[in-house]
Design a protein around this motif. Sequence first.
Motif, PDB file in Angstrom:
ATOM      1  N   LEU A  87       0.987  -1.123  -0.098  1.00 42.85           N
ATOM      2  CA  LEU A  87       0.108  -0.068   0.004  1.00 42.85           C
ATOM      3  C   LEU A  87       0.948   1.240   0.205  1.00 42.85           C
ATOM      4  O   LEU A  87       1.977   1.387   0.851  1.00 42.85           O
ATOM      5  CB  LEU A  87      -0.748   0.025   1.359  1.00 42.85           C
ATOM      6  N   PRO A  88       0.584   2.008  -0.784  1.00 46.23           N
ATOM      7  CA  PRO A  88       1.256   3.587  -0.673  1.00 46.23           C
ATOM      8  C   PRO A  88       1.243   4.194   0.725  1.00 46.23           C
ATOM      9  O   PRO A  88       0.018   3.965   1.626  1.00 46.23           O
ATOM     10  CB  PRO A  88       0.374   4.404  -1.394  1.00 46.23           C
ATOM     11  N   ASN A  89       2.109   4.533   1.314  1.00 46.10           N
ATOM     12  CA  ASN A  89       2.288   4.834   2.716  1.00 46.10           C
ATOM     13  C   ASN A  89       1.400   6.298   2.938  1.00 46.10           C
ATOM     14  O   ASN A  89       2.189   7.197   2.663  1.00 46.10           O
ATOM     15  CB  ASN A  89       3.647   4.908   3.314  1.00 46.10           C
ATOM     16  N   ASN A  90       0.204   6.133   3.307  1.00 46.33           N
ATOM     17  CA  ASN A  90      -0.447   7.342   3.634  1.00 46.33           C
ATOM     18  C   ASN A  90      -1.374   7.218   4.778  1.00 46.33           C
ATOM     19  O   ASN A  90      -1.566   5.952   5.314  1.00 46.33           O
ATOM     20  CB  ASN A  90      -1.171   7.971   2.572  1.00 46.33           C
ATOM     21  N   ALA A  91      -2.009   8.308   5.550  1.00 44.56           N
ATOM     22  CA  ALA A  91      -2.436   7.874   6.813  1.00 44.56           C
ATOM     23  C   ALA A  91      -3.566   7.287   6.745  1.00 44.56           C
ATOM     24  O   ALA A  91      -4.178   6.117   7.717  1.00 44.56           O
ATOM     25  CB  ALA A  91      -2.842   9.240   7.251  1.00 44.56           C
ATOM     26  N   ASP A  92      -4.581   7.432   5.831  1.00 42.04           N
ATOM     27  CA  ASP A  92      -5.685   6.422   5.279  1.00 42.04           C
ATOM     28  C   ASP A  92      -5.358   4.959   5.341  1.00 42.04           C
ATOM     29  O   ASP A  92      -6.063   4.050   6.070  1.00 42.04           O
ATOM     30  CB  ASP A  92      -6.445   6.818   4.108  1.00 42.04           C
ATOM     31  N   ASN A  93      -4.459   4.938   4.492  1.00 45.53           N
ATOM     32  CA  ASN A  93      -3.721   3.325   4.258  1.00 45.53           C
ATOM     33  C   ASN A  93      -3.432   2.739   5.625  1.00 45.53           C
ATOM     34  O   ASN A  93      -3.398   1.593   6.121  1.00 45.53           O
ATOM     35  CB  ASN A  93      -2.836   3.248   3.344  1.00 45.53           C
ATOM     36  N   LEU A  94      -2.504   3.533   6.409  1.00 41.97           N
ATOM     37  CA  LEU A  94      -2.033   2.931   7.589  1.00 41.97           C
ATOM     38  C   LEU A  94      -2.992   2.846   8.746  1.00 41.97           C
ATOM     39  O   LEU A  94      -3.200   1.803   9.422  1.00 41.97           O
ATOM     40  CB  LEU A  94      -0.971   4.094   8.044  1.00 41.97           C
ATOM     41  N   ARG A  95      -4.053   3.734   8.759  1.00 43.54           N
ATOM     42  CA  ARG A  95      -5.068   3.322   9.462  1.00 43.54           C
ATOM     43  C   ARG A  95      -5.796   1.657   9.200  1.00 43.54           C
ATOM     44  O   ARG A  95      -6.272   1.160  10.211  1.00 43.54           O
ATOM     45  CB  ARG A  95      -6.188   4.386   9.765  1.00 43.54           C
ATOM     46  N   ARG A  96      -6.245   1.622   8.099  1.00 44.91           N
ATOM     47  CA  ARG A  96      -6.815   0.461   7.568  1.00 44.91           C
ATOM     48  C   ARG A  96      -6.150  -0.814   8.020  1.00 44.91           C
ATOM     49  O   ARG A  96      -6.451  -1.489   8.259  1.00 44.91           O
ATOM     50  CB  ARG A  96      -7.088   0.692   6.021  1.00 44.91           C
ATOM     51  N   TRP A  97      -4.620  -0.620   7.551  1.00 44.14           N
ATOM     52  CA  TRP A  97      -3.687  -1.751   7.971  1.00 44.14           C
ATOM     53  C   TRP A  97      -3.748  -2.016   9.488  1.00 44.14           C
ATOM     54  O   TRP A  97      -3.654  -3.241   9.573  1.00 44.14           O
ATOM     55  CB  TRP A  97      -2.354  -1.530   7.427  1.00 44.14           C
ATOM     56  N   ILE A  98      -3.709  -1.088  10.328  1.00 41.12           N
ATOM     57  CA  ILE A  98      -3.511  -1.263  11.755  1.00 41.12           C
ATOM     58  C   ILE A  98      -4.869  -1.875  12.231  1.00 41.12           C
ATOM     59  O   ILE A  98      -4.736  -2.765  13.043  1.00 41.12           O
ATOM     60  CB  ILE A  98      -3.060   0.157  12.413  1.00 41.12           C
ATOM     61  N   SER A  99      -5.858  -1.296  11.542  1.00 38.39           N
ATOM     62  CA  SER A  99      -7.189  -1.807  12.151  1.00 38.39           C
ATOM     63  C   SER A  99      -7.386  -3.168  11.647  1.00 38.39           C
ATOM     64  O   SER A  99      -7.907  -4.067  12.577  1.00 38.39           O
ATOM     65  CB  SER A  99      -8.284  -0.715  11.656  1.00 38.39           C
TER      66      SER A  99
END
Length: 131
Positions: A87-99
């Motif tokens: 995933l491109p590293n951005n805030a939305d993708n990171l939140r999705r990944w962590i959740s």
Amino acid sequence: MRIPRRIGVRWPVLLAMSVLVAVPACSRTDPSPPPESRTGNPERGAELIQQYGCGSCHTIPGINRANGLVGPPLTRFGARSYIAGELPNNADNLRRWISNPQAVEPGTAMPALGVDPIDAQDIAAYLYTLD
């Protein structure tokens, strides 16, 4: 048959020029580093990283006893181009990944820990301080 000298001199120059043109065309342009997360509380994120036990699998700078070797080290996370190599590293993708990492990449070794969206936002905010 003898090749005129000036043709013999041009050949290496043409070859060198073709390599210089071809090599950059083969490289992939990575996305720029992610912008700093403008939402979330990084201090709370650091506490949550300890609470969820992220350091048992990851090495995470600034987190006490976060020296796990199962997952990748999260050193300089804010300067990375991708999350989990996908995933491109951005805030939305990171939140999705962590959740819910399993929803992003089924079968990944990263477990779904039941991180709610607010906690994921704060954890992401902390990780983006690591650049």
